[in-house]
Write a protein that holds these residues in place. Structure first.
Motif, PDB file in Angstrom:
ATOM      1  N   LEU A  14       0.853  -1.183   0.000  1.00  0.00           N
ATOM      2  CA  LEU A  14       0.000   0.000   0.000  1.00  0.00           C
ATOM      3  C   LEU A  14       0.891   1.237   0.000  1.00  0.00           C
ATOM      4  N   ASP A  15       0.425   2.306  -0.619  1.00  0.00           N
ATOM      5  CA  ASP A  15       1.216   3.528  -0.725  1.00  0.00           C
ATOM      6  C   ASP A  15       0.405   4.764  -0.379  1.00  0.00           C
ATOM      7  N   LEU A  16       1.028   5.664   0.394  1.00  0.00           N
ATOM      8  CA  LEU A  16       0.477   6.990   0.615  1.00  0.00           C
ATOM      9  C   LEU A  16       0.824   7.857  -0.586  1.00  0.00           C
ATOM     10  N   ILE A  17      -0.114   8.711  -0.984  1.00  0.00           N
ATOM     11  CA  ILE A  17       0.092   9.615  -2.103  1.00  0.00           C
ATOM     12  C   ILE A  17      -0.481  10.978  -1.729  1.00  0.00           C
ATOM     13  N   ALA A  18       0.276  12.037  -2.012  1.00  0.00           N
ATOM     14  CA  ALA A  18      -0.216  13.404  -1.839  1.00  0.00           C
ATOM     15  C   ALA A  18      -0.238  14.069  -3.209  1.00  0.00           C
ATOM     16  N   ASP A  76       9.547   6.976  -3.365  1.00  0.00           N
ATOM     17  CA  ASP A  76      10.705   7.454  -4.137  1.00  0.00           C
ATOM     18  C   ASP A  76      10.575   8.895  -4.620  1.00  0.00           C
ATOM     19  N   SER A  77       9.771   9.724  -3.954  1.00  0.00           N
ATOM     20  CA  SER A  77       9.695  11.129  -4.357  1.00  0.00           C
ATOM     21  C   SER A  77       9.367  12.007  -3.156  1.00  0.00           C
ATOM     22  N   ASN A 125       8.410   9.890   4.607  1.00  0.00           N
ATOM     23  CA  ASN A 125       9.499   9.565   5.527  1.00  0.00           C
ATOM     24  C   ASN A 125       9.754   8.068   5.642  1.00  0.00           C
ATOM     25  N   ARG A 126       8.727   7.295   5.380  1.00  0.00           N
ATOM     26  CA  ARG A 126       8.850   5.846   5.555  1.00  0.00           C
ATOM     27  C   ARG A 126       8.015   5.160   4.505  1.00  0.00           C
ATOM     28  N   ASP A 127       8.578   4.166   3.833  1.00  0.00           N
ATOM     29  CA  ASP A 127       7.896   3.458   2.760  1.00  0.00           C
ATOM     30  C   ASP A 127       8.068   1.960   2.972  1.00  0.00           C
ATOM     31  N   ALA A 160       3.791   2.542  12.357  1.00  0.00           N
ATOM     32  CA  ALA A 160       3.296   2.888  11.022  1.00  0.00           C
ATOM     33  C   ALA A 160       4.216   2.300   9.951  1.00  0.00           C
ATOM     34  N   ASP A 161       3.617   1.780   8.894  1.00  0.00           N
ATOM     35  CA  ASP A 161       4.389   1.227   7.781  1.00  0.00           C
ATOM     36  C   ASP A 161       4.813   2.317   6.803  1.00  0.00           C
ATOM     37  N   GLU A 162       4.001   3.355   6.667  1.00  0.00           N
ATOM     38  CA  GLU A 162       4.337   4.498   5.825  1.00  0.00           C
ATOM     39  C   GLU A 162       3.980   5.765   6.585  1.00  0.00           C
ATOM     40  N   VAL A 163       4.817   6.804   6.435  1.00  0.00           N
ATOM     41  CA  VAL A 163       4.581   8.092   7.089  1.00  0.00           C
ATOM     42  C   VAL A 163       4.869   9.200   6.088  1.00  0.00           C
ATOM     43  N   LEU A 164       3.921  10.112   5.945  1.00  0.00           N
ATOM     44  CA  LEU A 164       4.042  11.255   5.053  1.00  0.00           C
ATOM     45  C   LEU A 164       3.921  12.511   5.916  1.00  0.00           C
TER      46      LEU A 164
END
Length: 174
Positions: free
Chosen positions: A29-33, A52-53, A63-65, A74-78
């Motif tokens: 899963l991916d966070l996207i802004a 990667d961006s 910060n974390r992917d 958290a697995d991903e942090v934006l």
């Protein structure tokens, strides 16, 4: 006294989920802004921030992917430094998309996918994405800059049936 209100300044978006069952392909899963200007507040974004961006000015950073949901916390942090976002940008939409590497995978098939937004120690919103069981992507928050510079926040989980590339193109519509 409304001119003294600061609005939102620095927000963290956290995404977590449990790993896929043993022997199954990873759930990624991916966070996207997505960012938008006043001249083009919807449609294709000005730019996307995802794995990667980061934003060109460093105000929105992943910060974390994670590629598999393994690990603690958290697995991903934006992180969004809204107080530093250029004035030309007036809208930021936050979303989550599932990579579709091994066939269609929806939120209802992922164990405990949860996204939350925080400002400091305050939880602004929390969404359990299994409430969108057939969706492969979702928008979860929107920040809109008022004319005085203050950022307003709304949060609603809205599901999409789109792969990450298509989702990046359409997540700001509506």
């Amino acid at each position: 006294m409304a001119g003294l209100a600061k609005g939102y300044r620095k927000v963290e978006v956290k995404l977590s989920w449990d790993p896929a069952p043993v022997g199954a392909p990873n759930h990624d899963l991916d966070l996207i802004a997505a960012t938008y200007t006043a001249a083009a507040p919807s449609g294709p974004p000005t730019y996307l921030v995802h794995f990667d961006s980061r934003s060109p000015d460093g105000t929105i950073i992943l910060n974390r992917d994670s590629h598999d949901g393994r690990g603690f916390g958290a697995d991903e942090v934006l992180t969004l430094d809204l107080y530093r976002v250029p004035e030309t940008l007036t809208r930021v939409v936050i979303g989550v998309a599932i990579q579709q590497h091994a066939g269609r995978l929806a939120f209802g098939e992922v164990a405990r996918p949860v996204v939350s937004l925080h400002e400091g120690y305050t939880v602004l919103a929390r969404h359990e994405l299994t409430t969108l069981p057939e969706s492969t992507a979702a928008t979860v928050a929107e920040f809109v800059r008022e004319s005085g510079g203050r950022w307003l926040f709304t949060s609603e989980a809205r599901g999409y049936d789109a792969d990450p590339v298509e989702f990046g193109r359409v997540m700001g519509e509506g």
